[in-house]
Write a protein that holds these residues in place. Structure first.
Motif, short mmCIF file in Angstrom:
data_model
loop_
_atom_site.label_atom_id
_atom_site.label_comp_id
_atom_site.label_asym_id
_atom_site.label_seq_id
_atom_site.Cartn_x
_atom_site.Cartn_y
_atom_site.Cartn_z
N GLY A 47 18.50 -31.72 -11.24
CA GLY A 47 17.90 -32.69 -10.31
C GLY A 47 17.79 -34.09 -10.84
O GLY A 47 17.71 -35.04 -10.07
N ASN A 48 17.79 -34.26 -12.14
CA ASN A 48 17.65 -35.60 -12.69
C ASN A 48 18.96 -36.11 -13.30
O ASN A 48 18.98 -36.64 -14.38
N ILE A 49 20.01 -35.92 -12.58
CA ILE A 49 21.34 -36.38 -13.01
C ILE A 49 21.32 -37.90 -13.14
O ILE A 49 20.73 -38.56 -12.32
N PRO A 50 21.96 -38.48 -14.13
CA PRO A 50 22.79 -37.84 -15.14
C PRO A 50 21.95 -37.38 -16.32
O PRO A 50 20.95 -37.97 -16.66
N HIS A 51 22.40 -36.32 -16.94
CA HIS A 51 21.75 -35.82 -18.14
C HIS A 51 22.33 -36.57 -19.34
O HIS A 51 23.38 -37.19 -19.24
N VAL A 52 21.65 -36.51 -20.45
CA VAL A 52 22.11 -37.22 -21.63
C VAL A 52 23.00 -36.35 -22.53
O VAL A 52 23.42 -36.79 -23.58
N THR A 53 23.27 -35.13 -22.09
CA THR A 53 24.26 -34.26 -22.77
C THR A 53 24.98 -33.47 -21.68
O THR A 53 24.58 -33.50 -20.51
N ASN A 54 25.99 -32.75 -22.09
CA ASN A 54 26.73 -31.93 -21.12
C ASN A 54 26.17 -30.51 -21.05
O ASN A 54 26.67 -29.68 -20.31
N ARG A 55 25.13 -30.24 -21.80
CA ARG A 55 24.61 -28.87 -21.94
C ARG A 55 24.26 -28.21 -20.61
O ARG A 55 24.60 -27.05 -20.38
N GLY A 56 23.57 -28.91 -19.74
CA GLY A 56 23.18 -28.33 -18.46
C GLY A 56 24.38 -28.07 -17.56
O GLY A 56 24.49 -27.00 -16.96
N TYR A 57 25.28 -29.03 -17.49
CA TYR A 57 26.46 -28.86 -16.66
C TYR A 57 27.28 -27.66 -17.15
O TYR A 57 27.73 -26.83 -16.37
N LYS A 58 27.44 -27.61 -18.46
CA LYS A 58 28.21 -26.53 -19.07
C LYS A 58 27.57 -25.17 -18.81
O LYS A 58 28.26 -24.20 -18.49
N ALA A 59 26.25 -25.11 -18.91
CA ALA A 59 25.53 -23.84 -18.67
C ALA A 59 25.77 -23.34 -17.26
O ALA A 59 26.09 -22.16 -17.06
N PHE A 60 25.64 -24.21 -16.28
CA PHE A 60 25.82 -23.77 -14.89
C PHE A 60 27.27 -23.40 -14.59
O PHE A 60 27.52 -22.50 -13.80
N LEU A 61 28.20 -24.06 -15.22
CA LEU A 61 29.61 -23.71 -15.00
C LEU A 61 29.98 -22.35 -15.58
O LEU A 61 31.01 -21.79 -15.23
N THR A 62 29.13 -21.80 -16.45
CA THR A 62 29.44 -20.48 -17.00
C THR A 62 29.23 -19.37 -15.99
O THR A 62 29.81 -18.29 -16.13
N PHE A 63 28.39 -19.61 -14.98
CA PHE A 63 28.13 -18.53 -14.02
C PHE A 63 28.26 -18.93 -12.56
O PHE A 63 28.25 -18.07 -11.69
N MET A 64 28.42 -20.20 -12.28
CA MET A 64 28.59 -20.63 -10.89
C MET A 64 30.07 -20.83 -10.60
O MET A 64 30.82 -21.27 -11.48
N SER A 65 30.44 -20.58 -9.36
CA SER A 65 31.81 -20.91 -8.98
C SER A 65 31.95 -22.42 -8.98
O SER A 65 30.98 -23.16 -8.76
N LEU A 66 33.15 -22.89 -9.23
CA LEU A 66 33.38 -24.33 -9.27
C LEU A 66 33.03 -25.00 -7.95
O LEU A 66 32.33 -26.01 -7.95
N PRO A 67 33.45 -24.47 -6.81
CA PRO A 67 33.08 -25.13 -5.54
C PRO A 67 31.57 -25.23 -5.34
O PRO A 67 31.06 -26.27 -4.91
N ARG A 68 30.84 -24.18 -5.67
CA ARG A 68 29.38 -24.19 -5.50
C ARG A 68 28.75 -25.21 -6.44
O ARG A 68 27.87 -25.98 -6.07
N PHE A 69 29.18 -25.22 -7.68
CA PHE A 69 28.68 -26.18 -8.67
C PHE A 69 28.93 -27.62 -8.20
O PHE A 69 28.04 -28.46 -8.24
N LEU A 70 30.15 -27.89 -7.73
CA LEU A 70 30.49 -29.25 -7.30
C LEU A 70 29.72 -29.67 -6.06
O LEU A 70 29.40 -30.86 -5.90
N ARG A 71 29.37 -28.74 -5.19
CA ARG A 71 28.54 -29.08 -4.02
C ARG A 71 27.15 -29.55 -4.47
O ARG A 71 26.60 -30.50 -3.91
N VAL A 72 26.61 -28.90 -5.48
CA VAL A 72 25.31 -29.33 -6.02
C VAL A 72 25.44 -30.71 -6.64
O VAL A 72 24.62 -31.60 -6.38
N ILE A 73 26.46 -30.92 -7.44
CA ILE A 73 26.67 -32.22 -8.09
C ILE A 73 26.86 -33.31 -7.05
O ILE A 73 26.29 -34.40 -7.17
N GLU A 74 27.64 -33.02 -6.03
CA GLU A 74 27.92 -34.03 -5.01
C GLU A 74 26.64 -34.53 -4.34
O GLU A 74 26.51 -35.72 -4.05
#
Length: 116
Positions: A47-74
């Motif tokens: 919720g507080n994008i941008p983060h100061v590391t890639n850790r959160g993005y990387k964590a969610f990409l381990t279990f979320m589908s790419l389309p679902r992840f990108l909808r949240v980011i968008e």
């Protein structure tokens, strides 16, 4: 706990206001989540994008589908240019190395153009 209860527990016990250790990202990756709970958690912890590391993005990409992840980011693309640049700085390497299909390549290209 079922997935919904666990997601609510995560949100209650890892307050985003106090979030600095990233422990929640480790915990989140070690459980199966229903799709709606994945989105709920991503909406909260990203919720507080941008983060100061890639850790959160990387964590969610381990279990979320790419389309679902990108909808949240968008939904969370920052308005300030320097924030968008930081977001892109962390997302680009993760997305570039994501397993590719033509559909995914287009989604990645589209989100990166929206972040520009």
């Amino acid at each position: 706990m079922n997935s919904s209860e666990a997601a609510n527990w995560m949100i209650s016990n890892y307050r985003i206001e106090d979030f600095n250790s990233g422990d929640a990202y480790v915990v989140i990756q070690h459980r199966s989540w229903l799709k709606e709970d994945q989105v709920k958690l991503a909406d909260y912890f990203l919720g507080n994008i941008p983060h100061v590391t890639n850790r959160g993005y990387k964590a969610f990409l381990t279990f979320m589908s790419l389309p679902r992840f990108l909808r949240v980011i968008e939904k969370k693309i920052p308005k300030k240019r320097e924030d968008r640049e930081l977001l892109k700085y962390y997302l680009y390497p993760l997305l570039k190395n994501h397993p590719e299909s033509q559909k995914h390549q287009k989604l990645i290209k589209d989100i990166l153009s929206k972040i520009e």
